[in-house]
Design a protein around this motif. Structure first.
Motif, PDB file in Angstrom:
ATOM      1  N   THR A 251       0.614  -0.789  -0.288  1.00 22.36           N
ATOM      2  CA  THR A 251      -0.592   0.308   0.346  1.00 22.36           C
ATOM      3  C   THR A 251       0.752   1.055   0.184  1.00 22.36           C
ATOM      4  O   THR A 251       2.297   1.158   0.714  1.00 22.36           O
ATOM      5  N   THR A 252       0.435   1.999  -0.931  1.00 23.10           N
ATOM      6  CA  THR A 252       1.073   3.912  -0.456  1.00 23.10           C
ATOM      7  C   THR A 252       0.504   4.607   0.780  1.00 23.10           C
ATOM      8  O   THR A 252       0.975   5.258   0.630  1.00 23.10           O
ATOM      9  N   ASP A 253      -0.624   3.997   1.172  1.00 20.73           N
ATOM     10  CA  ASP A 253      -1.211   4.375   2.115  1.00 20.73           C
ATOM     11  C   ASP A 253      -0.656   3.745   3.346  1.00 20.73           C
ATOM     12  O   ASP A 253      -1.412   2.745   3.592  1.00 20.73           O
ATOM     13  N   LEU A 254       0.278   4.384   4.537  1.00 20.00           N
ATOM     14  CA  LEU A 254       0.731   3.563   5.710  1.00 20.00           C
ATOM     15  C   LEU A 254      -0.183   3.386   6.466  1.00 20.00           C
ATOM     16  O   LEU A 254      -0.237   2.612   7.847  1.00 20.00           O
ATOM     17  N   SER A 255      -1.125   3.586   6.580  1.00 19.61           N
ATOM     18  CA  SER A 255      -2.500   3.883   8.081  1.00 19.61           C
ATOM     19  C   SER A 255      -3.207   2.406   7.030  1.00 19.61           C
ATOM     20  O   SER A 255      -4.560   1.650   8.517  1.00 19.61           O
ATOM     21  N   LYS A 256      -2.895   2.353   5.803  1.00 11.68           N
ATOM     22  CA  LYS A 256      -3.742   1.399   5.235  1.00 11.68           C
ATOM     23  C   LYS A 256      -3.139  -0.359   6.370  1.00 11.68           C
ATOM     24  O   LYS A 256      -3.286  -1.414   5.516  1.00 11.68           O
ATOM     25  N   LEU A 257      -1.888  -0.363   5.902  1.00 14.71           N
ATOM     26  CA  LEU A 257      -0.846  -1.178   6.435  1.00 14.71           C
ATOM     27  C   LEU A 257      -1.480  -2.344   7.029  1.00 14.71           C
ATOM     28  O   LEU A 257      -1.058  -3.601   6.526  1.00 14.71           O
ATOM     29  N   ASN A 258      -2.236  -2.632   8.564  1.00 16.93           N
ATOM     30  CA  ASN A 258      -2.710  -3.782   8.807  1.00 16.93           C
ATOM     31  C   ASN A 258      -3.644  -4.169   7.885  1.00 16.93           C
ATOM     32  O   ASN A 258      -3.615  -5.388   8.392  1.00 16.93           O
ATOM     33  N   GLU A 259      -4.391  -3.944   7.457  1.00 15.23           N
ATOM     34  CA  GLU A 259      -5.357  -4.556   5.747  1.00 15.23           C
ATOM     35  C   GLU A 259      -4.587  -4.949   5.353  1.00 15.23           C
ATOM     36  O   GLU A 259      -4.765  -6.022   5.186  1.00 15.23           O
ATOM     37  N   MET A 260      -3.465  -4.623   4.753  1.00 10.90           N
ATOM     38  CA  MET A 260      -2.577  -5.600   3.982  1.00 10.90           C
ATOM     39  C   MET A 260      -2.093  -6.813   4.865  1.00 10.90           C
ATOM     40  O   MET A 260      -1.266  -7.491   3.811  1.00 10.90           O
ATOM     41  N   ALA A 261      -2.107  -6.255   5.562  1.00 16.10           N
ATOM     42  CA  ALA A 261      -1.223  -7.591   6.667  1.00 16.10           C
ATOM     43  C   ALA A 261      -2.484  -8.551   6.903  1.00 16.10           C
ATOM     44  O   ALA A 261      -2.174  -9.895   6.478  1.00 16.10           O
ATOM     45  N   GLU A 262      -3.796  -8.124   7.316  1.00 15.31           N
ATOM     46  CA  GLU A 262      -4.234  -9.678   7.597  1.00 15.31           C
ATOM     47  C   GLU A 262      -4.914  -9.630   5.704  1.00 15.31           C
ATOM     48  O   GLU A 262      -5.027 -11.017   5.014  1.00 15.31           O
ATOM     49  N   TYR A 263      -5.054  -9.178   4.775  1.00 18.62           N
ATOM     50  CA  TYR A 263      -5.166  -9.368   3.748  1.00 18.62           C
ATOM     51  C   TYR A 263      -3.775 -11.039   3.264  1.00 18.62           C
ATOM     52  O   TYR A 263      -4.053 -11.489   1.845  1.00 18.62           O
ATOM     53  N   SER A 264      -2.453 -10.513   3.805  1.00 21.00           N
ATOM     54  CA  SER A 264      -1.628 -11.230   3.468  1.00 21.00           C
ATOM     55  C   SER A 264      -2.069 -12.261   3.811  1.00 21.00           C
ATOM     56  O   SER A 264      -1.170 -13.579   3.422  1.00 21.00           O
ATOM     57  N   LEU A 265      -2.086 -12.467   5.033  1.00 25.34           N
ATOM     58  CA  LEU A 265      -2.475 -13.564   5.962  1.00 25.34           C
ATOM     59  C   LEU A 265      -3.161 -14.705   5.123  1.00 25.34           C
ATOM     60  O   LEU A 265      -3.441 -15.405   4.902  1.00 25.34           O
ATOM     61  N   LYS A 266      -4.514 -13.518   4.548  1.00 25.99           N
ATOM     62  CA  LYS A 266      -5.478 -14.784   3.788  1.00 25.99           C
ATOM     63  C   LYS A 266      -5.388 -14.988   2.558  1.00 25.99           C
ATOM     64  O   LYS A 266      -5.438 -16.509   2.242  1.00 25.99           O
ATOM     65  N   LEU A 267      -4.223 -14.783   2.177  1.00 24.53           N
ATOM     66  CA  LEU A 267      -4.187 -14.971   0.520  1.00 24.53           C
ATOM     67  C   LEU A 267      -3.025 -16.299   1.006  1.00 24.53           C
ATOM     68  O   LEU A 267      -3.253 -17.381   0.423  1.00 24.53           O
ATOM     69  N   SER A 268      -2.552 -15.976   2.217  1.00 28.35           N
ATOM     70  CA  SER A 268      -0.983 -17.321   2.452  1.00 28.35           C
ATOM     71  C   SER A 268      -1.935 -18.581   2.740  1.00 28.35           C
ATOM     72  O   SER A 268      -1.553 -19.367   2.357  1.00 28.35           O
ATOM     73  N   LYS A 269      -3.112 -18.542   3.299  1.00 28.04           N
ATOM     74  CA  LYS A 269      -3.939 -19.450   3.326  1.00 28.04           C
ATOM     75  C   LYS A 269      -4.241 -20.066   2.619  1.00 28.04           C
ATOM     76  O   LYS A 269      -4.790 -21.466   2.593  1.00 28.04           O
ATOM     77  N   SER A 270      -4.529 -19.575   1.491  1.00 30.50           N
ATOM     78  CA  SER A 270      -5.245 -19.925   0.172  1.00 30.50           C
ATOM     79  C   SER A 270      -4.736 -20.892  -0.675  1.00 30.50           C
ATOM     80  O   SER A 270      -5.194 -21.056  -1.776  1.00 30.50           O
ATOM     81  N   LEU A 271      -2.836 -20.838  -0.136  1.00 31.27           N
ATOM     82  CA  LEU A 271      -2.337 -21.134  -1.042  1.00 31.27           C
ATOM     83  C   LEU A 271      -1.509 -21.963  -1.041  1.00 31.27           C
ATOM     84  O   LEU A 271      -1.137 -22.006   0.332  1.00 31.27           O
ATOM     85  N   LYS A 272      -0.770 -23.081  -1.797  1.00 32.34           N
ATOM     86  CA  LYS A 272      -0.034 -24.121  -1.153  1.00 32.34           C
ATOM     87  C   LYS A 272       0.984 -24.339  -2.079  1.00 32.34           C
ATOM     88  O   LYS A 272       1.416 -23.680  -3.211  1.00 32.34           O
ATOM     89  N   SER A 273       2.214 -24.488  -1.657  1.00 32.55           N
ATOM     90  CA  SER A 273       3.574 -24.003  -1.649  1.00 32.55           C
ATOM     91  C   SER A 273       4.743 -24.669  -1.299  1.00 32.55           C
ATOM     92  O   SER A 273       3.697 -25.398  -0.185  1.00 32.55           O
ATOM     93  N   ASP A 274       6.138 -24.992  -1.513  1.00 27.15           N
ATOM     94  CA  ASP A 274       7.329 -25.445  -0.771  1.00 27.15           C
ATOM     95  C   ASP A 274       8.075 -24.577  -0.266  1.00 27.15           C
ATOM     96  O   ASP A 274       9.317 -24.899   0.018  1.00 27.15           O
ATOM     97  N   VAL A 275       7.799 -23.212  -0.115  1.00 27.90           N
ATOM     98  CA  VAL A 275       8.840 -22.412   0.179  1.00 27.90           C
ATOM     99  C   VAL A 275       9.491 -22.541   2.323  1.00 27.90           C
ATOM    100  O   VAL A 275       7.802 -23.257   2.693  1.00 27.90           O
ATOM    101  N   GLU A 276      10.491 -22.255   1.732  1.00 27.33           N
ATOM    102  CA  GLU A 276      11.252 -22.516   3.246  1.00 27.33           C
ATOM    103  C   GLU A 276      12.341 -21.133   3.544  1.00 27.33           C
ATOM    104  O   GLU A 276      13.348 -20.795   2.342  1.00 27.33           O
TER     105      GLU A 276
END
Length: 457
Positions: A69-94
């Motif tokens: 985001t270019t609006d740092l006040s919305k970084l918490n929303e971006m964090a929740e969105y990132s969490l949601k994305l990570s749970k919807s995907l499958k991969s083998d990253v370590e």
């Protein structure tokens, strides 16, 4: 420049996600920049702006979630969105283990570009332009750029890093023409410093040399074609090392089976005189103290006495190759970090320039670079020198134009049989995967036997 980044709020976001994910990191930055374009003595464009933004990466079950985001006040929303994305995907990253770091890195700039008026910046550009403008020079282009960036990196592992980075650069091109003949001169000045890097330079000499080079090439001869002993100057040595070896040593390309260095660790790929280093911690245009994943930078010896010793990697690519991260994960704030070079160079040897050419009865001296191309998968390259000269019986003789150097990367590295004691770094920007990063490359003068040389028809 005032740092407006709120570390407390970023730390709170990390704490809120820490128990919901395997790994979390935040990278945020604020910065200002200026660019000035002058064409044929007239200012065409001035851009000045202030940017800020932040990104959150969340790793869950081997999958990344990423949001920006270019609006740092919305970084918490971006964090929740990132969490949601990570749970919807499958991969083998370590990720490879990382040292927990708390640091505050200050810029070494003595004169901050933001404290210098646009008029003063324009004056230096005009001086360079005027010096390059001479008989037969029909066009000039000067690009000035500066940036000041404050950034922070925080991770769920406990790292908290603040960094100031300042860069200033000026790039000058001169075009000379005589009849149907057109030739070019190019040069750059700058560094990972403040405006003092230009203010303390001899701008008139800088511009004049570039104009003189373009004019000199108008009377140069066409080069011969075939195999010759060649000597490359510091700039062309650096371009060759960056393009031909540096990219091939990037771990992501190796994992994509697009590098000749795949499975070559510990093997001989060059002569005993070849030692190649990538070092983001050195004082050059590609400097940074920590990479985009919070890994502290250091000297990375890629090739030592001709033997491939290490690769350029991120925490993710290093894990896949069972090595430690080299600290070469780089990105602009809004993008995922990818493996990039920093300051890449060939280590100097012991020979003086006269000693490099004294035994060459019929060879070519190649100076500067006008670009080229490399296929890291096939291991072949082709570069165009900016300026060249015949070497006859150990002496620099007839000027040549439009000379190219081509061949097999590793074969060429094995044919290095002389390395100079001088050293110089050049500056530029490297593009990869849609991202552009400031880099340095360089080295000493180098002698290569049986090199394939060609020229324009």
């Amino acid at each position: 420049m005032k740092n407006t980044l709120d570390l407390d709020s970023f730390e709170k976001i990390i704490r809120n996600l820490k128990n919901k994910a395997d790994y979390v990191d935040i990278r945020a930055g604020t910065g200002n920049s200026t660019s000035v374009l002058m064409k044929d003595g007239k200012v065409q464009e001035i851009k000045s702006g202030f940017d800020n933004g932040g990104r959150v990466r969340v790793l869950n079950g081997g999958a990344w979630g990423f949001a920006f985001t270019t609006d740092l006040s919305k970084l918490n929303e971006m964090a929740e969105y990132s969490l949601k994305l990570s749970k919807s995907l499958k991969s083998d990253v370590e990720l490879t283990p990382s040292q927990v770091v708390n640091d505050n890195v200050k810029s070494s700039a003595k004169i901050h570009p933001s404290d210098v008026s646009t008029e003063e910046k324009k004056d230096i550009i005009k001086e360079a332009n005027q010096a390059a403008t001479m008989d037969n020079v029909v066009s000039t282009t000067v690009n000035y750029v500066d940036s000041e960036i404050n950034s922070v990196f925080l991770s769920s592992e406990g790292s908290s890093i603040s960094m100031e980075e300042t860069r200033v650069g000026m790039f000058l091109n001169a075009v000379a023409s005589q009849g149907e003949m057109i030739q070019f001169g190019h040069g750059s000045l700058g560094g990972s410093k403040g405006f003092e890097v230009l203010k303390n330079a001899d701008i008139e000499k800088f511009g004049r040399k570039i104009g003189e080079k373009a004019v000199r090439l108008l009377s140069a001869e066409k080069p011969p074609s075939g195999k010759f002993s060649v000597v490359t100057d510091c700039e062309l040595t650096g371009v060759f090392i960056h393009e031909a070896l540096g990219h091939a040593a990037e771990a992501d390309l190796i994992l994509q089976n697009d590098s000749i260095l795949k499975d070559k660790m510990g093997t001989k790929i060059g002569s005993d005189m070849v030692t190649i280093i990538d070092d983001a911690s050195m004082d050059a245009f590609g400097y940074y103290a920590y990479d985009a994943e919070g890994t502290k930078t250091k000297e990375n010896v890629l090739v030592e006495n001709g033997v491939l010793k290490s690769l350029l990697s991120s925490r993710e690519t290093a894990s896949k190759l069972n090595i430690k991260s080299s600290g070469n994960a780089r990105s602009i704030i809004s993008e995922q970090p990818i493996v990039r070079m920093s300051n890449t160079y060939l280590k100097p040897g012991e020979l003086k320039f006269d000693e490099l050419i004294e035994d060459i009865s019929n060879g070519i001296y190649l100076k500067g670079s006008r670009g080229g191309q490399v296929d890291t998968g096939k291991g072949i390259f082709q570069f165009n020198a900016a300026e060249s000269f015949k070497i006859e019986n150990g002496e620099i003789k007839t000027p040549l134009r439009d000379v190219s150097l081509s061949g097999d990367i590793m074969e060429t590295l094995t044919k290095v049989n002389g390395v100079g004691s001088d050293f110089k770094m050049s500056m530029g920007f490297c593009g990869k995967s849609g991202q552009t990063a400031p880099v340095g490359d360089g080295g000493p003068h180098v002698r290569i036997i049986d090199a394939m040389v060609g020229g324009a028809m």
